[in-house]
Structure formats: C-alpha cells, structure tokens
Design a protein around this motif. Sequence first.
Motif, short mmCIF file in Angstrom:
data_model
loop_
_atom_site.label_atom_id
_atom_site.label_comp_id
_atom_site.label_asym_id
_atom_site.label_seq_id
_atom_site.Cartn_x
_atom_site.Cartn_y
_atom_site.Cartn_z
N ALA A 1 10.21 -14.44 -9.67
CA ALA A 1 9.49 -12.64 -10.13
C ALA A 1 9.45 -12.16 -8.31
CB ALA A 1 9.18 -12.87 -11.22
N ARG A 2 8.14 -13.39 -7.92
CA ARG A 2 7.81 -12.90 -6.98
C ARG A 2 8.41 -12.58 -5.74
NH1 ARG A 2 3.03 -17.35 -8.08
NH2 ARG A 2 1.32 -15.99 -9.75
N LYS B 1 9.70 9.96 -1.51
CA LYS B 1 11.44 9.88 -1.31
C LYS B 1 11.61 8.12 -1.93
CE LYS B 1 15.39 11.39 0.35
NZ LYS B 1 15.84 12.44 1.96
N ILE B 2 11.27 7.36 -0.64
CA ILE B 2 11.63 5.98 -0.64
C ILE B 2 11.31 5.61 -1.77
CG2 ILE B 2 10.86 3.77 0.69
CD1 ILE B 2 10.83 5.26 2.33
N ILE B 3 9.82 5.40 -2.35
CA ILE B 3 10.07 5.47 -3.89
C ILE B 3 10.67 5.64 -4.65
CG2 ILE B 3 7.95 5.04 -5.68
CD1 ILE B 3 5.71 4.59 -3.42
N ARG B 4 11.10 6.45 -4.81
CA ARG B 4 12.08 7.10 -6.01
C ARG B 4 13.41 6.62 -5.80
NH1 ARG B 4 10.04 12.58 -5.00
NH2 ARG B 4 11.26 12.63 -3.32
N GLU B 5 13.75 6.11 -4.48
CA GLU B 5 15.26 5.99 -4.02
C GLU B 5 14.55 4.12 -4.58
OE1 GLU B 5 15.89 6.79 -0.47
OE2 GLU B 5 16.60 8.61 -0.32
N ALA B 6 14.24 3.51 -4.15
CA ALA B 6 13.77 2.49 -4.44
C ALA B 6 13.77 1.90 -6.04
CB ALA B 6 12.55 1.95 -3.68
N GLU B 7 12.94 3.21 -6.80
CA GLU B 7 13.59 2.86 -8.30
C GLU B 7 14.43 2.90 -9.04
OE1 GLU B 7 10.03 5.12 -9.71
OE2 GLU B 7 8.55 4.13 -9.31
N GLU B 8 15.08 3.94 -8.26
CA GLU B 8 16.73 4.67 -8.95
C GLU B 8 17.43 3.23 -8.58
OE1 GLU B 8 17.77 8.32 -6.65
OE2 GLU B 8 16.47 9.19 -7.77
N ASP C 1 10.96 -9.68 -1.34
CA ASP C 1 12.51 -9.79 -0.72
C ASP C 1 12.58 -8.24 -0.99
OD1 ASP C 1 12.70 -11.73 -0.05
OD2 ASP C 1 14.52 -12.47 -1.79
N GLU C 2 12.21 -7.53 -2.31
CA GLU C 2 12.57 -5.94 -2.45
C GLU C 2 11.06 -4.66 -1.38
OE1 GLU C 2 12.03 -3.10 -6.22
OE2 GLU C 2 13.18 -5.55 -6.42
N ILE C 3 10.10 -5.93 -2.00
CA ILE C 3 9.26 -5.18 -0.78
C ILE C 3 9.50 -5.24 0.52
CG2 ILE C 3 7.17 -5.04 0.17
CD1 ILE C 3 5.94 -6.10 -2.65
N GLY C 4 10.03 -6.05 1.43
CA GLY C 4 10.64 -6.41 2.78
C GLY C 4 11.75 -5.88 2.93
N SER C 5 12.29 -5.37 2.21
CA SER C 5 13.27 -4.29 1.62
C SER C 5 13.16 -2.82 1.83
CB SER C 5 14.67 -4.52 1.89
OG SER C 5 14.32 -3.95 -0.21
N LEU C 6 12.35 -2.18 1.42
CA LEU C 6 11.51 -1.05 1.09
C LEU C 6 10.96 -1.26 2.47
CD1 LEU C 6 10.02 -0.96 -2.56
CD2 LEU C 6 12.47 -0.09 -1.16
N ALA C 7 10.32 -2.20 2.67
CA ALA C 7 9.54 -1.84 3.78
C ALA C 7 10.18 -1.30 5.62
CB ALA C 7 8.69 -2.82 4.57
N VAL C 8 11.49 -2.56 5.40
CA VAL C 8 12.50 -2.07 6.28
C VAL C 8 12.90 -0.96 6.07
CG1 VAL C 8 14.85 -2.74 7.12
CG2 VAL C 8 12.98 -4.43 6.70
N MET C 9 12.85 -0.22 5.17
CA MET C 9 13.74 1.08 4.73
C MET C 9 12.87 2.40 5.44
SD MET C 9 15.64 2.19 1.49
CE MET C 9 14.77 2.74 0.39
#
Length: 169
Positions: free
Chosen positions: A123-124, A158-165, A129-137
């Motif tokens: 999970a970590r 907006k980025i947080i909403r898109e990441a959640e979706e 990986d997800e945080i990294g991709s969010l940071a890149v995005m």
Amino acid sequence: MTVYEPLLALNWNLLFSAITVLVLFLILKKFFFEKVHNFMEERENEVRTQFETAEENNRLAEQKLMDYEERIKNYQSEGREIIKAAKDDAKVQAQSILDDAKEKARVAIEKSEAEIERQKNNARRELKDEIGSLAVMAAERIIEKELSDRNQSEIVDKIIREAEEERWS
C-alpha cells in the motif's frame, strides 16, 4: 370272715414270670442292646467327625474370606492407581494438545502479521507511486501556465478531484 392273703405270695407263676423276664433280658442284651449300643457309638463318632469337619470347613472358609477381602482391597488400590495414572496421562495429553494449539496460533499470528506488513508495504509503494504520478501531473499543469494564488488553488483542487476519480474508476 375274710381271710387275708399275703401281698407277696410265692407261687409258680411268679417264678416263671421272673425267669421269663431274666431270659428275655439276656436275649435282648445279647442280640439287641449290644447292636443298639454299637450303633449309638458309631453314630456318636460320626456326629463328632462331622462337627470336626464342619469346624475345619468353617476355619478354611473364614481364611478364604480374609484372603478374598485382602484381594479386593488390593484390586481397589490397583484400580485407584490405574485411574490416577490415566488422569495423569490425560493431563499430559491435554497439555500437549494445548501446547500444539498455542504453537499453531503463534505461527498463524506470525503469518498474519507478516501478511499485514507485506500489504502495508504494498500500500505504501502504491501510495508513493500514486503521489509521484500526482506530483508529476500537478507539475505539468503548473508549468503549462503561470497561475495566480487563486488559480493555483483551483488547479490543485481540480487535480485532487481528477486523481480521486481515476483512482476509483
């Protein structure tokens, strides 16, 4: 007038009666009294030996009774010892079963803890990986245009909403 007769008169009838009684007595003594006497002695000896035999049998019976009572006591004590040994064996077996169950539970707990630790690490890693991709995005979006503080917070939301979706879909 009356003539008195003596009470005991000696006559031939009395003499023959006395001789008859004497002969009868001798005949009975010779043929009957000795046989009766012998029979009575034999019967007395028989009864005496039966009493002696009965006393001996009673003594033997009492001795056997004491032996049997002693054996019963021994059997009872042996029975108690067998029951005690069986209880001790059962306690040892129960303790062994408990120890085995505790060991199996400990192993299962260790496996579960290891699995939980592995899942945490997975999970970590996924979160990184997800945080990294969010940071890149987020960095791509920020670089695309320069933003004011207000626009920047809108983009981050907006980025947080898109990441959640994306994550849930």
